[in-house]
Design an enzyme around this catalytic site. Structure first.
Site, PDB file in Angstrom:
ATOM      1  N   ASN A 171      51.852 -19.627 -25.447  1.00 27.95           N
ATOM      2  CA  ASN A 171      50.981 -20.300 -26.428  1.00 27.95           C
ATOM      3  C   ASN A 171      49.803 -19.401 -26.775  1.00 27.95           C
ATOM      4  O   ASN A 171      49.685 -18.287 -26.270  1.00 27.95           O
ATOM      5  CB  ASN A 171      50.528 -21.663 -25.895  1.00 27.95           C
ATOM      6  CG  ASN A 171      49.739 -21.527 -24.611  1.00 27.95           C
ATOM      7  OD1 ASN A 171      48.687 -20.894 -24.570  1.00 27.95           O
ATOM      8  ND2 ASN A 171      50.255 -22.094 -23.532  1.00 27.95           N
TER       9      ASN A 171
ATOM     10  N   ASP B 250      53.894 -27.184 -20.871  1.00 33.42           N
ATOM     11  CA  ASP B 250      54.349 -28.476 -20.354  1.00 33.42           C
ATOM     12  C   ASP B 250      55.789 -28.405 -19.858  1.00 33.42           C
ATOM     13  O   ASP B 250      56.164 -29.094 -18.922  1.00 33.42           O
ATOM     14  CB  ASP B 250      54.229 -29.543 -21.447  1.00 33.42           C
ATOM     15  CG  ASP B 250      52.765 -29.851 -21.735  1.00 33.42           C
ATOM     16  OD1 ASP B 250      51.989 -29.907 -20.762  1.00 33.42           O
ATOM     17  OD2 ASP B 250      52.402 -30.007 -22.916  1.00 33.42           O
TER      18      ASP B 250
ATOM     19  N   LYS C 108      70.164 -10.768 -21.445  1.00 31.40           N
ATOM     20  CA  LYS C 108      69.688 -11.069 -22.796  1.00 31.40           C
ATOM     21  C   LYS C 108      70.764 -11.847 -23.563  1.00 31.40           C
ATOM     22  O   LYS C 108      71.933 -11.431 -23.571  1.00 31.40           O
ATOM     23  CB  LYS C 108      69.356  -9.761 -23.527  1.00 31.40           C
ATOM     24  CG  LYS C 108      68.804  -9.991 -24.904  1.00 31.40           C
ATOM     25  CD  LYS C 108      68.487  -8.694 -25.623  1.00 31.40           C
ATOM     26  CE  LYS C 108      68.067  -9.004 -27.051  1.00 31.40           C
ATOM     27  NZ  LYS C 108      67.916  -7.802 -27.865  1.00 31.40           N
TER      28      LYS C 108
ATOM     29  N   ASP D 104      52.381 -30.529 -12.923  1.00 28.72           N
ATOM     30  CA  ASP D 104      51.002 -30.613 -13.410  1.00 28.72           C
ATOM     31  C   ASP D 104      50.087 -30.103 -12.289  1.00 28.72           C
ATOM     32  O   ASP D 104      49.850 -30.811 -11.300  1.00 28.72           O
ATOM     33  CB  ASP D 104      50.658 -32.049 -13.810  1.00 28.72           C
ATOM     34  CG  ASP D 104      49.326 -32.105 -14.566  1.00 28.72           C
ATOM     35  OD1 ASP D 104      48.376 -31.419 -14.133  1.00 28.72           O
ATOM     36  OD2 ASP D 104      49.253 -32.809 -15.588  1.00 28.72           O
TER      37      ASP D 104
ATOM     38  N   PHE E 257      40.423 -29.309 -18.408  1.00 36.74           N
ATOM     39  CA  PHE E 257      40.174 -29.022 -19.823  1.00 36.74           C
ATOM     40  C   PHE E 257      41.190 -29.788 -20.671  1.00 36.74           C
ATOM     41  O   PHE E 257      42.291 -30.086 -20.209  1.00 36.74           O
ATOM     42  CB  PHE E 257      40.323 -27.514 -20.096  1.00 36.74           C
ATOM     43  CG  PHE E 257      39.036 -26.755 -19.958  1.00 36.74           C
ATOM     44  CD1 PHE E 257      38.469 -26.544 -18.712  1.00 36.74           C
ATOM     45  CD2 PHE E 257      38.390 -26.256 -21.086  1.00 36.74           C
ATOM     46  CE1 PHE E 257      37.270 -25.848 -18.574  1.00 36.74           C
ATOM     47  CE2 PHE E 257      37.192 -25.563 -20.967  1.00 36.74           C
ATOM     48  CZ  PHE E 257      36.634 -25.362 -19.705  1.00 36.74           C
TER      49      PHE E 257
ATOM     50  N   LYS F  94      42.625 -38.528 -20.818  1.00 37.54           N
ATOM     51  CA  LYS F  94      43.150 -37.439 -19.984  1.00 37.54           C
ATOM     52  C   LYS F  94      42.399 -37.333 -18.667  1.00 37.54           C
ATOM     53  O   LYS F  94      42.973 -37.068 -17.611  1.00 37.54           O
ATOM     54  CB  LYS F  94      43.066 -36.117 -20.756  1.00 37.54           C
ATOM     55  CG  LYS F  94      43.875 -35.008 -20.123  1.00 37.54           C
ATOM     56  CD  LYS F  94      44.178 -33.889 -21.078  1.00 37.54           C
ATOM     57  CE  LYS F  94      45.223 -34.289 -22.101  1.00 37.54           C
ATOM     58  NZ  LYS F  94      45.582 -33.226 -23.029  1.00 37.54           N
TER      59      LYS F  94
HETATM   60  O1  C5P Z   1      48.114 -32.397 -20.085  1.00 33.95           O
HETATM   61  P1  C5P Z   1      47.343 -31.274 -20.676  1.00 33.95           P
HETATM   62  O2  C5P Z   1      48.098 -29.978 -20.687  1.00 33.95           O
HETATM   63  O3  C5P Z   1      46.719 -31.562 -21.992  1.00 33.95           O
HETATM   64  O4  C5P Z   1      46.120 -31.115 -19.650  1.00 33.95           O
HETATM   65  C1  C5P Z   1      45.208 -30.095 -19.733  1.00 33.95           C
HETATM   66  C2  C5P Z   1      44.556 -29.850 -18.393  1.00 33.95           C
HETATM   67  O5  C5P Z   1      45.492 -29.921 -17.336  1.00 33.95           O
HETATM   68  C3  C5P Z   1      43.983 -28.467 -18.305  1.00 33.95           C
HETATM   69  O6  C5P Z   1      42.914 -28.532 -17.390  1.00 33.95           O
HETATM   70  C4  C5P Z   1      45.151 -27.677 -17.747  1.00 33.95           C
HETATM   71  O7  C5P Z   1      44.725 -26.471 -17.124  1.00 33.95           O
HETATM   72  C5  C5P Z   1      45.758 -28.637 -16.780  1.00 33.95           C
HETATM   73  N1  C5P Z   1      47.212 -28.524 -16.619  1.00 33.95           N
HETATM   74  C6  C5P Z   1      47.755 -28.112 -15.430  1.00 33.95           C
HETATM   75  N2  C5P Z   1      49.116 -28.056 -15.272  1.00 33.95           N
HETATM   76  C7  C5P Z   1      49.937 -28.428 -16.250  1.00 33.95           C
HETATM   77  C8  C5P Z   1      49.416 -28.864 -17.486  1.00 33.95           C
HETATM   78  C9  C5P Z   1      48.051 -28.905 -17.643  1.00 33.95           C
HETATM   79  O8  C5P Z   1      46.999 -27.746 -14.522  1.00 33.95           O
HETATM   80  N3  C5P Z   1      51.231 -28.368 -16.091  1.00 33.95           N
END
Ligand code: C5P
Length: 411
Positions: free
Chosen positions: A220, A289, A299, A318, A339, A353
């Site tokens: 990203n 995600d 490849k 997460d 964040f 969140k």
């Molecule tokens: O769910 P989302 O990606 O919007 O959440 C953002 C927050 O969660 C950020 O602090 C990001 O670093 C953390 N995050 C994480 N692991 C993930 C997804 C998000 O630590 N798999």
């Protein structure tokens, strides 16, 4: 690291006396002087005769915008006491380079030239003396030099470390003066309030990279700049800092331990390996995600008439929610900050969140307005409500956020 804009540099408005003693590292003092002025400091240069063998006072005057002093009998001072006047005006005296000979002189209170005289005459409790040693590796390693450095520290001077590597004499080892940008960072830290002293801050930053096959992947637009600025600000504030970084091309902030990772799973492993020592966890990384289910070993080839491959995905762990649910965080020994990058309805999404992740503080920002930029605007959300941090450089916002986290740790 990102340039600190003048308004947010801890050096802005400081008056520094920059002393040069004799050594080939004097050439670096020119760039240091320029960097200090750019950071908003005023710089008064004082040179020894030996320093003037390596670089001219003309160069240093042009860069500092002030006449250089080198003679204790300088008649430009009305009272003919340059050593008193210059040292009383200074917020700090920085000697860079500090030669072996000059440090040997200092420990005895030697005062046979203006720079030595001024260091001796400075009010000890009000004007710190910061020394950046520079010399050949044998000179640096010599017991006499090491004894002198220990004595200078015992006398209250702040003696900086040295760099290692190739030296002007052709030898390789410890003793090079730190680079101008490293010195600038050391001085910025010196003037920063130590609000995170004793804390260990663990930060995730940047994007993750989820492989499709050995040459392709999904990532990203996160630049990592906010997380790197937070690491810099936390180190300046006196914390021990570990930075787990996804694939970004940013230099490691000074003093920060960096662990490079690619995927979300690697990021989680790196976080788990250090979180037991951390007292603050800031998750600023834009973690993917989903990852590709079944990464191809080779490849994926495009053949004539073949269809585009159908990718299927599995959800990544997460990292933040996992850490926030840990015993360490729930018992209050680890303060967690998350964040959220949103595109609209920032307050509502950030509040939701924060609860979903189970963190006391969540920092919201508008994704398209922050990716890759040097500035940002933040919305802080906690149990009580929300607080805006107005648009500013990420370095400035990081300093503000670190101060807010420090305040919460205290209360
Ligand atoms: O769910 P989302 O990606 O919007 O959440 C953002 C927050 O969660 C950020 O602090 C990001 O670093 C953390 N995050 C994480 N692991 C993930 C997804 C998000 O630590 N798999």
């Amino acid at each position: 690291m990102q340039d600190t804009p003048i308004s947010s540099s801890p050096l802005a408005g400081r008056h520094l006396v920059l002393g040069l003693s004799g050594g080939i590292a004097c050439y670096k003092a020119a760039e240091l002087c320029r960097a200090l002025v750019k950071a908003g400091a005023t710089v008064q240069v004082v040179m020894t005769d030996a320093a003037a063998q390596f670089i001219t006072p003309v160069t240093m005057q042009a860069l500092s915008g002030r006449p250089v002093y080198s003679n204790q009998w300088d008649a430009r001072e009305g009272n003919n006491m340059a050593h008193i006047n210059l040292s009383r005006q200074a917020d700090a005296i920085v000697v860079a380079p500090a030669s072996a000979d000059f440090m040997a002189k200092l420990i005895h209170g030697g005062a046979d030239d203006l720079l030595g005289l001024m260091c001796l005459a400075r009010p000890l409790e009000r004007v710190p003396l910061i020394l950046a040693p520079a010399m050949n590796r044998e000179m640096y390693a010599h017991p006499a030099t090491q004894r002198n450095i220990a004595q200078l520290r015992a006398d209250g001077s702040h003696v900086l470390g040295v760099g290692a590597g190739e030296q002007a004499c052709g030898e390789v080892g410890d003793g090079r003066m730190l680079e101008p940008q490293e010195l600038l960072e050391e001085l910025s830290a010196f003037f920063s309030p130590k609000v995170l002293a004793g804390q260990h801050v663990l930060i995730t930053a940047g994007p993750t990279y989820e492989a499709i096959d050995p040459v392709r992947g999904i990532t990203n637009r996160s630049s990592g700049k906010m997380g790197f600025a937070l690491a810099q600000a936390a180190w300046r504030a006196g914390a021990q800092v570990t930075l787990v970084a996804g694939p970004v091309s940013l230099p490691t902030p000074r003093g920060v331990q960096r662990i490079d990772v690619q995927s979300a799973q690697q990021m989680q492993q790196a976080v788990q390996s250090c979180v037991e020592r951390a007292t603050v966890f800031i998750a600023s990384a834009a973690v993917a995600d989903w990852r590709v289910d079944g990464v191809a070993d080779h490849k994926i080839k495009k053949g004539e008439g073949t269809q585009a491959p159908a990718l299927s995905f599995v959800e990544n762990p997460d990292i933040l929610a996992g850490v926030a649910a840990s015993e360490r965080a729930r018992s209050g020994r680890l303060y967690c900050v998350g964040f959220a990058a949103e595109s609209h309805d920032l307050l509502a999404h950030a509040q939701a969140k924060r609860q979903r992740k189970g963190v006391p503080l969540l920092v919201g920002n508008i994704g398209p307005d922050t990716f890759g930029r040097d500035d940002n605007a933040l919305l802080l959300v906690d149990e009580q409500g929300s607080q805006e941090l107005a648009r500013a450089s990420k370095v400035q916002l990081a300093t503000e956020l670190v101060a807010i986290v420090a305040q919460r740790l205290r209360s």
